[in-house]
Design a protein around this motif. Structure first.
Motif, PDB file in Angstrom:
ATOM      1  N   VAL A  95       0.828  -1.208   0.000  1.00 10.65           N
ATOM      2  CA  VAL A  95       0.000   0.000   0.000  1.00 10.65           C
ATOM      3  C   VAL A  95       0.859   1.253   0.000  1.00 10.65           C
ATOM      4  N   TYR A 132      -0.157   5.599   0.278  1.00  8.50           N
ATOM      5  CA  TYR A 132      -1.176   6.642   0.371  1.00  8.50           C
ATOM      6  C   TYR A 132      -0.699   7.857  -0.407  1.00  8.50           C
ATOM      7  N   VAL A 176      -5.849   5.695  -1.894  1.00  7.59           N
ATOM      8  CA  VAL A 176      -5.159   4.515  -1.364  1.00  7.59           C
ATOM      9  C   VAL A 176      -4.852   3.606  -2.542  1.00  7.59           C
ATOM     10  N   THR A 228      -8.139   1.922   4.431  1.00  5.33           N
ATOM     11  CA  THR A 228      -8.508   3.310   4.166  1.00  5.33           C
ATOM     12  C   THR A 228      -8.690   4.107   5.447  1.00  5.33           C
ATOM     13  N   LEU A 243      -6.124   6.028   7.743  1.00  6.12           N
ATOM     14  CA  LEU A 243      -5.793   7.441   7.585  1.00  6.12           C
ATOM     15  C   LEU A 243      -6.329   8.277   8.745  1.00  6.12           C
TER      16      LEU A 243
END
Length: 229
Positions: free
Chosen positions: A7, A9, A58, A123, A126
């Motif tokens: 992942v 961001y 994301v 998600t 965050l």
């Protein structure tokens, strides 16, 4: 924790990435009945470009899988969708000096999920990073009532309003509040992948999202806590 290795961001400030998250919002909301047809095929609103707004994409293995927008709201910057929708709940608290993160415009591409049920965790992390950075009173999350069990179970969210019309969407939305302080500490202990280093927090939130000098991609740092254990 293993999925976080794939992942990154992205704090979105403009260009094709911004259009991509607006398209993802629209496709997700249209499919779920949150909005009707929009000719542009993109969902954006008047809160997107506020100086206290942070729009994130994301990405899993380089592909956009979800998006979330956060507003940091305080007495000095009392601007967000939830402030407009629930002034009877928030106006007085902001005037007293309480501070919040307002999480809205959560949307996912379920077909691109790396595993069932993981996109909300990847998600909504965050919001936990924001809570750790800003030292908030609480994280606000306006959601459909049918989603409330998830937020109560994972974050101990507390319902503050009944479902009502919310700006920009068709479905009734209720305001839920995730207390910080001791509740945040317990959440991070229960779910270590929500943890973050000070470096990750600063890269996400040290500058407003409209500042184009902010780094584009941010790698999750929860693994450093795991490796040190």
């Amino acid at each position: 924790m293993q999925l976080l290795e794939h992942v990154d961001y992205r704090l979105i400030t403009g260009g094709e990435d911004l259009e991509a998250i607006y398209r993802l919002r629209y496709q997700s909301y249209l499919q779920s009945g949150m909005c009707g047809p929009i000719a542009s095929g993109m969902f954006e609103d008047r809160w997107d470009n506020l100086p206290n707004s942070y729009r994130f994409g994301v990405y899993f293995d380089g592909h956009l899988v979800s998006t979330l927008r956060l507003h940091y709201i305080s007495r000095e910057h009392p601007y967000s969708p939830s402030v407009d929708a629930y002034p009877e709940i928030l106006a007085e608290r902001l005037a007293r000096g309480e501070t919040f993160i307002d999480g809205t415009r959560f949307a996912t591409d379920a077909d691109s999920a790396p595993a069932p049920g993981v996109l909300p965790f990847l998600t909504l992390r965050l919001g936990m990073v924001a809570a750790s950075y800003f030292g908030l009173t609480a994280v606000l999350t306006p959601i459909k009532i049918e989603h409330s069990a998830y937020y109560a179970r994972i974050f101990h969210a507390i319902q503050r309003t009944e479902g009502k019309v919310f700006p920009g969407v068709l479905a009734p939305i209720a305001l839920f509040e995730i207390p910080c302080g001791e509740n945040l500490r317990q959440t991070l202990e229960r779910f270590p992948f929500f943890k973050s280093t000070a470096v990750e927090q600063r890269m996400m939130f040290a500058n407003p999202a409209i500042n184009r000098l902010t780094p584009l991609s941010i790698v999750p740092t929860a693994k450093y806590y795991r490796d040190a254990a």
